[in-house]
Design a protein around this motif. Structure first.
Motif, PDB file in Angstrom:
ATOM      1  N   UNK A 109      47.670  36.916  56.901  1.00 39.43           N
ATOM      2  CA  UNK A 109      46.666  35.895  56.413  1.00 39.43           C
ATOM      3  C   UNK A 109      44.827  35.337  56.901  1.00 39.43           C
ATOM      4  N   UNK A 110      45.604  36.137  58.176  1.00 36.54           N
ATOM      5  CA  UNK A 110      44.701  36.509  59.711  1.00 36.54           C
ATOM      6  C   UNK A 110      43.625  37.376  59.314  1.00 36.54           C
ATOM      7  N   UNK A 111      44.865  38.365  59.295  1.00 38.42           N
ATOM      8  CA  UNK A 111      43.861  40.318  59.521  1.00 38.42           C
ATOM      9  C   UNK A 111      43.249  40.228  57.713  1.00 38.42           C
ATOM     10  N   UNK A 112      43.954  39.521  56.520  1.00 38.55           N
ATOM     11  CA  UNK A 112      43.365  40.002  55.315  1.00 38.55           C
ATOM     12  C   UNK A 112      42.931  38.708  54.809  1.00 38.55           C
ATOM     13  N   UNK A 113      42.008  38.021  55.723  1.00 33.84           N
ATOM     14  CA  UNK A 113      41.229  36.447  54.716  1.00 33.84           C
ATOM     15  C   UNK A 113      39.881  37.130  54.317  1.00 33.84           C
ATOM     16  N   UNK A 114      39.404  38.318  54.542  1.00 35.12           N
ATOM     17  CA  UNK A 114      38.912  38.783  53.541  1.00 35.12           C
ATOM     18  C   UNK A 114      39.093  38.757  51.971  1.00 35.12           C
ATOM     19  N   UNK A 115      40.364  38.468  51.752  1.00 31.65           N
ATOM     20  CA  UNK A 115      40.563  38.319  50.443  1.00 31.65           C
ATOM     21  C   UNK A 115      41.620  37.386  49.988  1.00 31.65           C
ATOM     22  N   UNK A 116      41.086  36.434  50.574  1.00 32.39           N
ATOM     23  CA  UNK A 116      41.499  34.998  50.605  1.00 32.39           C
ATOM     24  C   UNK A 116      39.746  34.166  49.870  1.00 32.39           C
ATOM     25  N   UNK A 117      38.725  34.839  50.030  1.00 33.57           N
ATOM     26  CA  UNK A 117      37.550  34.521  49.034  1.00 33.57           C
ATOM     27  C   UNK A 117      38.107  34.136  47.484  1.00 33.57           C
ATOM     28  N   UNK A 118      37.089  33.079  47.922  1.00 35.34           N
ATOM     29  CA  UNK A 118      36.574  32.658  46.606  1.00 35.34           C
ATOM     30  C   UNK A 118      35.954  33.355  45.534  1.00 35.34           C
ATOM     31  N   UNK A 119      36.303  33.493  44.447  1.00 36.41           N
ATOM     32  CA  UNK A 119      35.586  34.790  43.403  1.00 36.41           C
ATOM     33  C   UNK A 119      35.767  36.178  43.674  1.00 36.41           C
ATOM     34  N   UNK A 120      36.636  36.378  44.739  1.00 32.82           N
ATOM     35  CA  UNK A 120      37.354  37.730  44.384  1.00 32.82           C
ATOM     36  C   UNK A 120      38.057  37.445  43.900  1.00 32.82           C
ATOM     37  N   UNK A 121      38.593  38.708  43.213  1.00 35.86           N
ATOM     38  CA  UNK A 121      39.651  39.324  42.352  1.00 35.86           C
ATOM     39  C   UNK A 121      40.244  40.647  42.400  1.00 35.86           C
ATOM     40  N   UNK A 122      41.029  40.958  42.291  1.00 32.02           N
ATOM     41  CA  UNK A 122      41.947  42.368  41.901  1.00 32.02           C
ATOM     42  C   UNK A 122      42.478  42.519  40.422  1.00 32.02           C
ATOM     43  N   UNK A 123      41.926  43.492  40.587  1.00 35.05           N
ATOM     44  CA  UNK A 123      42.532  44.083  39.160  1.00 35.05           C
ATOM     45  C   UNK A 123      43.349  45.576  38.675  1.00 35.05           C
ATOM     46  N   UNK A 124      44.096  46.150  38.143  1.00 32.32           N
ATOM     47  CA  UNK A 124      44.430  47.745  37.686  1.00 32.32           C
ATOM     48  C   UNK A 124      43.439  48.601  37.641  1.00 32.32           C
ATOM     49  N   UNK A 125      43.433  49.251  38.373  1.00 36.07           N
ATOM     50  CA  UNK A 125      42.406  50.735  37.187  1.00 36.07           C
ATOM     51  C   UNK A 125      42.768  52.129  37.245  1.00 36.07           C
ATOM     52  N   UNK A 126      43.546  52.595  36.681  1.00 34.96           N
ATOM     53  CA  UNK A 126      44.062  53.113  36.965  1.00 34.96           C
ATOM     54  C   UNK A 126      43.774  54.819  37.220  1.00 34.96           C
ATOM     55  N   UNK A 127      42.714  55.194  37.073  1.00 32.60           N
ATOM     56  CA  UNK A 127      42.016  55.885  38.238  1.00 32.60           C
ATOM     57  C   UNK A 127      40.922  56.085  39.107  1.00 32.60           C
TER      58      UNK A 127
END
Length: 226
Positions: A109-127
């Motif tokens: 969680x420390x290493x990837x703390x940037x992905x804990x930011x509020x308003x950040x979202x991961x979505x699927x993108x086939x391309x």
């Protein structure tokens, strides 16, 4: 159980269908509770509806990572933001023939703390050019506008390079190359996630074929130069 520490168990079972077809099924438990692949598959149906792990885990290892993250983090947004990194850090290293081990997520969680930011979202993108087909989007909390920086997303497939200096240099090279080829279209905006992902699909697809064309042209020139 300590905070951020979880017991993960993976087992293999051989089943035989009424047609006498034998199949090996992999199942996973988190802190003694079995989790089902349908849960992760429901969020990312591109991946197969089944579990796998280890270096040869393939497509199903993403389903395993996402389903474990959903069980651990209890929030879809965080699970989707972290599961690709979780796969690289943990699922790829699970013993192929079954296992039972504790994982401590504190350093993760420390290493990837940037992905804990509020308003950040991961979505699927086939391309998307990375194997996970992932794209990261930011939603402005005030305007509601959704933003994607495709140049930054393009650098993500090298995020697992362990040498930080080498990774940063590589990211800079990829970022500049992408911006040069895409020009001013690398930063896209829209009113909702689907709109932005659709724009990203169109741009990334064009970028992929343009890049492939350059590679093929270079190989052709090298082949017939002599």
């Amino acid at each position: 159980m300590q905070m951020n520490k979880y017991l993960i168990k993976g087992s293999l079972f051989t089943i035989t269908s009424p047609e006498s077809v034998t199949e090996t099924v992999k199942r996973i438990w988190v802190d003694g509770i079995e989790i089902l692949p349908e849960v992760g598959h429901g969020l990312r149906p591109f991946y197969e509806c089944g579990f796998d792990w280890g270096d040869a885990g393939g497509n199903r290892s993403y389903t395993a990572a996402l389903t474990i993250c959903l069980s651990v983090f209890r929030e879809e947004r965080l699970a989707e933001n972290l599961f690709v990194c979780f796969r690289e850090e943990f699922v790829r290293h699970f013993p192929a023939q079954g296992f039972e081990l504790y994982i401590d997520l504190t350093a993760f969680l420390i290493t990837y703390k940037s992905r804990l930011r509020p308003n950040l979202y991961s979505r699927f993108c086939f391309s998307s050019t990375i194997n996970s087909r992932e794209i990261l989007l930011y939603k402005d909390p005030l305007s509601g506008e959704v933003i994607a920086d495709l140049a930054e997303n393009y650098t993500m497939h090298n995020m697992m390079i362990s040498n930080e200096r080498l990774r940063k240099l590589n990211e800079r090279k990829l970022r500049l190359m992408f911006r040069f080829l895409i020009r001013d279209r690398y930063r896209i905006k829209g009113n909702d996630f689907n709109e932005v992902v659709q724009k990203a699909e169109e741009i990334m697809s064009g970028f992929y074929w343009r890049s492939l064309e350059k590679v093929l042209r270079r190989k052709y020139m090298e082949k017939y130069r002599n």
